[in-house]
Design a protein around this motif. Structure first.
Motif, PDB file in Angstrom:
ATOM      1  N   ARG A  81     -24.648  47.156  34.553  1.00 22.86           N
ATOM      2  CA  ARG A  81     -24.851  47.434  35.856  1.00 22.86           C
ATOM      3  C   ARG A  81     -26.275  47.993  36.287  1.00 22.86           C
ATOM      4  O   ARG A  81     -27.322  47.464  37.134  1.00 22.86           O
ATOM      5  N   PHE A  94     -15.532  51.342  31.141  1.00 21.58           N
ATOM      6  CA  PHE A  94     -16.491  51.929  32.406  1.00 21.58           C
ATOM      7  C   PHE A  94     -17.671  51.836  31.757  1.00 21.58           C
ATOM      8  O   PHE A  94     -18.676  51.534  32.464  1.00 21.58           O
ATOM      9  N   ALA A 114     -20.576  52.336  41.093  1.00 20.68           N
ATOM     10  CA  ALA A 114     -21.580  51.848  41.973  1.00 20.68           C
ATOM     11  C   ALA A 114     -22.506  53.207  42.229  1.00 20.68           C
ATOM     12  O   ALA A 114     -23.740  52.839  42.603  1.00 20.68           O
ATOM     13  N   ASP A 124     -11.024  56.594  41.370  1.00 22.80           N
ATOM     14  CA  ASP A 124     -11.983  55.530  41.729  1.00 22.80           C
ATOM     15  C   ASP A 124     -13.147  55.416  41.162  1.00 22.80           C
ATOM     16  O   ASP A 124     -14.168  55.681  41.074  1.00 22.80           O
ATOM     17  N   HIS A 125     -12.872  54.521  39.986  1.00 15.55           N
ATOM     18  CA  HIS A 125     -14.009  54.072  39.036  1.00 15.55           C
ATOM     19  C   HIS A 125     -15.049  53.540  39.424  1.00 15.55           C
ATOM     20  O   HIS A 125     -16.055  53.351  38.982  1.00 15.55           O
ATOM     21  N   ASP A 126     -14.514  52.334  40.349  1.00 15.88           N
ATOM     22  CA  ASP A 126     -15.501  51.495  41.009  1.00 15.88           C
ATOM     23  C   ASP A 126     -16.404  52.240  41.814  1.00 15.88           C
ATOM     24  O   ASP A 126     -17.822  52.006  41.638  1.00 15.88           O
TER      25      ASP A 126
END
Length: 428
Positions: A422, A415, A17, A11-13
């Motif tokens: 981000r 990533f 985050a 779960d790289h998202d």
């Protein structure tokens, strides 16, 4: 309280985050196999410009920790210079990769200023003689029995294999494994002969008065034996085994480098040097327990950054000794520093993370994550998720790989660049 992280999460998202908004972050990352491919010839390595720009954008939240080197013909700085086409962008804008190389004894800032903390001139002078000696040794070996290679081929191979790193001269056997992979017994003999040569160099250092100054690092390896020395990983049908034979300075181990990077990180934020202004990796305690104890004693909880360790070299191999006793030999040049980051997360009850990059898809043969098995085991309790990582880790391994990138360095670079964007957006 630190929540339990899922093992082998893809779960790289979720990771993105979490890290995008972590104010006090220190991402410590290996290089080869992580942000660039593992190749037979280190001179052919490449880095993406966007990766270098993202590293610059991350600022103090990012540091490298590698057994390779910043400087020299095969150093990473030469790759950076080629990416920027030898213009002034890299040094003037701070686009070199900051952190520690040569296992923790070669420090560089993002402007390319390099020092060797804790290393003597006598040690560097001895190391300077080794590439030429390794060239003579390997040339003679490959020209003779049982290899009998042509002289022109030997010259080309030796130029690829002998890495003239200033602080960690290395024999990288990737090209020779590629040549002899159809003759595994011959390659195994070569591995053993190179190991013997490195032992001879250690003896010569002792004779020269440099007692205990050096050790041989095997990458990948099978952990340490009862004598405290690293075990070479023999090649087999599924793996090239140990390909890098590095003559390194004692104390130049990545976990010691973590302490130096932590010391610098706390100083940048607070103005204090918790481990001392002149602390270097060679002064670090040798055991993980002592390293954790030192950090707990010297660094306040509120000053401790969230640590993320990123590496690709972790091994776990079943071995039966001469008595018939079966044991799991765990090693890999990233194991120590990743384990320390995990242990510090437990000690400080922080959300530290261990990130594993699968570098098996590159030119060097290594165990691979079985993505299909990972997916099947996620919904089937009868399947062991660890069967997806044979040769890498096991169910009883104290090191847990929190997040994995089965797609290798390309997937990780995507990533990494997204993380830099981000974090810049959240801080702006």
């Amino acid at each position: 309280m630190k929540s339990k992280q899922p093992v082998f999460s893809q779960d790289h998202d979720a990771l993105l985050a979490a890290l995008a908004t972590t104010p006090n972050l220190l991402l410590i990352q290996d290089l080869d196999g992580v942000c660039m491919g593992l190749v037979h010839d280190p001179l052919t390595r490449t880095l993406e410009r966007r990766y270098l720009e993202a590293a610059h954008q991350l600022g103090d939240a990012f540091q490298v920790l590698t057994n390779g080197e910043h400087i020299g013909a095969r150093g990473v700085n030469a790759i950076v210079d080629r990416v920027f086409d030898h213009d002034a962008a890299a040094p003037s804008h701070g686009c070199y990769l900051p952190g520690l190389a040569a296992g923790g004894v070669q420090h560089q800032d993002r402007f390319g200023h390099v020092t060797h903390p804790g290393v003597s001139e006598a040690e560097l002078a001895f190391l300077h003689t080794l590439p030429m000696r390794a060239t003579r040794f390997l040339s003679s070996l490959l020209l003779g029995a049982p290899y009998h290679l042509e002289a022109h081929r030997v010259a080309s191979l030796v130029a690829t294999v002998v890495l003239d790193n200033p602080a960690s001269p290395t024999l990288n056997l990737n090209a020779l494994h590629h040549l002899f992979q159809a003759q595994p017994a011959l390659y195994a003999q070569l591995q053993a002969q190179v190991s013997e040569f490195m032992d001879e160099l250690l003896h010569e250092a002792e004779v020269a008065g440099l007692h205990g100054a050096f050790f041989v690092h095997y990458a990948p390896n099978l952990g340490r034996g009862d004598d405290g020395l690293e075990r070479m990983k023999p090649a087999d049908a599924d793996s090239a085994g140990t390909t890098d034979f590095q003559f390194m300075l004692t104390g130049a181990v990545k976990e010691a480098g973590v302490l130096m990077l932590l010391n610098q990180s706390v100083h940048r934020r607070t103005g204090r040097w918790p481990l001392g202004q002149d602390f270097n990796a060679r002064q670090a305690p040798r055991t993980l327990d002592a390293q954790v104890a030192l950090v707990r004693e010297r660094i306040a909880h509120e000053d401790m950054p969230i640590l993320v360790g990123v590496g690709d070299t972790v091994t776990s191999l079943a071995h039966t000794d001469a008595t018939g006793t079966r044991q799991l030999l765990r090693g890999g040049s990233d194991r120590g520093f990743l384990t320390l980051i995990q242990r510090l997360g437990e000690a400080f009850e922080t959300e530290n993370r261990v990130v594993y990059i699968d570098s098996s898809g590159d030119e060097v043969k290594r165990p691979a994550l079985d993505v299909a098995h990972l997916q099947r085991s996620a919904g089937n309790a009868s399947l062991s998720i660890f069967d997806a990582a044979r040769g890498i880790t096991d169910a009883d391994d104290p090191l847990r790989l929190d997040v994995v990138f089965p797609g290798g360095h390309r997937q990780y670079v995507e990533f990494f660049c997204a993380l830099a964007q981000r974090r810049a957006a959240s801080s702006g």
